[in-house]
Design a protein around this motif. Structure first.
Motif, short mmCIF file in Angstrom:
data_model
loop_
_atom_site.label_atom_id
_atom_site.label_comp_id
_atom_site.label_asym_id
_atom_site.label_seq_id
_atom_site.Cartn_x
_atom_site.Cartn_y
_atom_site.Cartn_z
N GLN A 341 0.83 -1.21 0.00
CA GLN A 341 0.00 0.00 0.00
C GLN A 341 0.87 1.26 0.00
O GLN A 341 0.59 2.22 -0.72
N ALA A 342 1.92 1.25 0.80
CA ALA A 342 2.82 2.41 0.84
C ALA A 342 3.55 2.56 -0.48
O ALA A 342 3.65 3.67 -1.04
N ALA A 343 4.06 1.45 -1.02
CA ALA A 343 4.82 1.51 -2.27
C ALA A 343 3.96 1.99 -3.43
O ALA A 343 4.46 2.65 -4.35
N ARG A 344 2.67 1.71 -3.39
CA ARG A 344 1.78 2.14 -4.48
C ARG A 344 1.62 3.66 -4.52
O ARG A 344 1.22 4.21 -5.55
N GLU A 345 1.90 4.33 -3.41
CA GLU A 345 1.82 5.79 -3.38
C GLU A 345 3.10 6.44 -3.89
O GLU A 345 3.15 7.67 -4.04
N TYR A 451 2.53 -8.87 -9.49
CA TYR A 451 3.40 -9.20 -8.37
C TYR A 451 4.85 -8.79 -8.67
O TYR A 451 5.58 -8.38 -7.76
N VAL A 452 5.27 -8.93 -9.91
CA VAL A 452 6.64 -8.55 -10.28
C VAL A 452 6.84 -7.05 -10.08
O VAL A 452 7.82 -6.61 -9.46
N VAL A 453 5.92 -6.25 -10.58
CA VAL A 453 6.04 -4.79 -10.45
C VAL A 453 5.97 -4.38 -8.98
O VAL A 453 6.79 -3.57 -8.51
N GLU A 454 5.01 -4.95 -8.26
CA GLU A 454 4.86 -4.58 -6.84
C GLU A 454 6.11 -4.97 -6.04
O GLU A 454 6.57 -4.20 -5.18
N THR A 455 6.67 -6.13 -6.31
CA THR A 455 7.85 -6.58 -5.57
C THR A 455 9.05 -5.73 -5.91
O THR A 455 9.86 -5.40 -5.02
N LEU A 458 8.71 -2.56 -4.08
CA LEU A 458 9.00 -2.82 -2.67
C LEU A 458 10.50 -2.83 -2.43
O LEU A 458 11.00 -2.28 -1.43
N LEU A 459 11.26 -3.46 -3.33
CA LEU A 459 12.72 -3.52 -3.20
C LEU A 459 13.33 -2.13 -3.24
O LEU A 459 14.14 -1.76 -2.37
N VAL A 460 12.96 -1.33 -4.23
CA VAL A 460 13.51 0.03 -4.36
C VAL A 460 13.13 0.86 -3.14
O VAL A 460 13.98 1.57 -2.56
N ALA A 461 11.86 0.77 -2.74
CA ALA A 461 11.40 1.56 -1.59
C ALA A 461 12.14 1.18 -0.32
O ALA A 461 12.53 2.04 0.47
N GLU A 462 12.34 -0.11 -0.09
CA GLU A 462 13.02 -0.55 1.12
C GLU A 462 14.48 -0.10 1.15
O GLU A 462 15.00 0.29 2.20
N ILE A 463 15.13 -0.15 0.00
CA ILE A 463 16.53 0.30 -0.07
C ILE A 463 16.64 1.76 0.34
O ILE A 463 17.50 2.15 1.15
N PHE A 464 15.75 2.60 -0.20
CA PHE A 464 15.88 4.04 0.08
C PHE A 464 15.21 4.44 1.39
O PHE A 464 15.40 5.56 1.86
#
Length: 484
Positions: A341-345, A451-455, A458-464
């Motif tokens: 949900q956060a990554a979608r924003e 799922y590929v796009v969302e994941t 998620l990876l990019v968001a978690e890194i930053f």
């Protein structure tokens, strides 16, 4: 604006939206028997490489549609016909997604098909055409498998990503840099096994720490005849890797361990396949393994390293923009743990993921066989395709179509922002269909497209969310990490 090069490559016919497209014979030829296919094979693997191979022929024929040979060819691929019609623009490429025009049975990697022994003598779902009754049952099961994994997908990904990043941090602190490919593959395999089949590889003595290596071996032997490797010098690569199909017995032990792991640890999903989708136990396990190993693990192992290196090596200020967006969204939500949900924003994060998929799609080639005679349309011409002809779309060029994408060769992270950017998603074809499409049993679009796009987001968001600075290079090494 069209570049000078793209203008030179445009055919001499033109059209408008209100006039019929002028017809043109498909240019190009297959050359002399044996000599033509061998020359094209050497150009593709050795003298030119895949991208130059297609670009040079597109320029020669002044057309984005032409005839050529595609590896594998000569001398030991008995029964494989290398002749294809290449499709290199968004308009012609889209014909590959129309089930009324193309048949998708047994053309995952062109006219070559690895021995069925690699999948337990089962034609798994990617080799089935939607017109075959088994396709609907197996793809329905795959869609259900993904849906049921949603409740643990994010938590399993973040848990395994945390282990991976801790390992990289330790190596960077100790050695000044850290290779991320193997830790990433281990992360991907563990997270997928836990999410899709509810099984922890670390609990298996046979799969354990090296399950991802078993999958790598199994994947490699199926695909080696069709890909440029570059780790051994020519002509050895041609002689040793591209001249014959590899036998299954070389990886039979590895595959048996993976099969036993799924059979023992994935009993719940296997029973669901048998009860709800009328699949035999062996058929279910081989399809689960293919989805887990070839589609998911293989796809992520190609795409996520491209995503990490593209962002990690960027010096245009993209990292600062991504970091600001990620932390602003997390702060506004009052959350410390990442979520879909956060990554979608995070619109720039998503646009960046889309742009890497456009430039470096995990599966560069798409194939389909003409179901009937039909008119194939490019932007400016139409071409008569005969029934049975094999069509080959090369995505890295089709998705750099200068008549669709401005600055098509450039990495433009914000390309897909706003209403104009969302319109371009109709021409983002990485998933065997447009990004605006929906995977169903009636088509061949990747079941895990979303799922590929969302994941990846998620990876990019978690890194930053974790790091103030994250630097990597094209050799897949992290060279600098600055924690938040």
């Amino acid at each position: 604006m069209l570049s000078t090069v793209s203008m030179m490559m445009r055919p001499s016919c033109s059209s408008t939206a209100t006039t019929p497209l002028p017809g043109r014979p498909i240019p190009g030829s297959y050359g002399l028997p044996l000599i033509g296919p061998l020359k094209d094979r050497l150009d593709y693997f050795w003298f030119q490489g895949p991208e130059t191979f297609f670009r040079s022929r597109m320029a020669t024929h002044k057309s984005t549609v032409f005839r050529t040979n595609m590896p594998p060819t000569f001398p030991f691929f008995v029964g494989v016909n290398p002749r294809v019609v290449a499709l290199l623009d968004c308009s012609s490429f889209s014909a590959l997604f129309d089930p009324s025009l193309v048949d998708k049975r047994n053309v995952l990697v062109g006219d070559y098909m690895p021995s069925l022994a690699f999948t337990g003598n089962t034609r798994v779902v990617v080799y089935l055409d939607p017109s075959e009754p088994a396709h609907s049952r197996v793809k329905s099961f795959c869609l259900d498998l993904l849906k049921s994994s949603a409740k643990v997908w994010v938590s399993e990904f973040l848990r395994n990503l945390d282990v991976m990043l801790a390992s990289i941090e330790s190596d960077v602190a100790k050695n000044g840099s850290a290779g991320f490919f193997m830790p990433l593959q281990k992360c991907i395999f563990s997270f997928l096994a836990n999410s899709l089949i509810g099984a922890d590889p670390s609990a298996s003595p046979d799969v354990g720490e090296l399950g991802f290596v078993l999958l790598d071996k199994w994947l490699a032997l199926q695909l080696l005849p069709t890909i440029k490797v570059g780790v051994i010098p020519q002509p050895l690569e041609e002689l040793l890797l591209h001249s014959f199909p590899f036998p299954f017995f070389l990886v039979s032990g590895a595959y048996r361990k993976l099969y036993d792991f799924v059979e023992k640890s994935g009993q719940e999903v296997i029973q669901r396949a048998e009860k709800d989708y009328r699949l035999k136990k062996e058929e279910a396990i081989h399809n689960i393994l293919f989805v887990l190993g070839f589609n998911a693990f293989g796809g992520f192992s190609v795409f996520l390293p491209s995503l990490i290196t593209t962002i990690g090596a960027d010096k245009t200020g993209l990292q600062e923009k991504l970091r600001e967006e990620v932390r602003r969204v997390m702060q506004s939500r009052g959350e410390s743990v990442m979520s879909f949900q956060a990554a979608r924003e995070m619109e720039l994060v998503r646009s960046t993921v889309y742009e890497v998929l456009r430039l470096q799609p995990p599966v560069p080639l798409q194939f389909g066989r003409a179901r009937t005679e039909f008119e194939l349309k490019s932007h400016e011409c139409s071409y008569r395709v005969e029934k049975g002809e094999l069509l080959c779309g090369y995505q890295p060029l089709a998705m750099r179509d200068p008549l669709v994408f401005d600055r098509p060769e450039d990495f433009v992270p914000d390309r897909f922002l706003g209403s104009a950017g969302r319109e371009l998603l109709n021409y983002l074809f990485w998933s065997n269909g447009p990004e605006t499409g929906t995977p169903t049993t009636a088509n061949k679009q990747c079941a895990a497209k979303d799922y590929v796009v969302e994941t990846a987001c998620l990876l990019v968001a978690e890194i930053f969310n974790r790091y103030d600075e994250f630097v990597s290079d094209e050799s897949m090494n992290v060279t600098k990490l600055v924690k938040k």
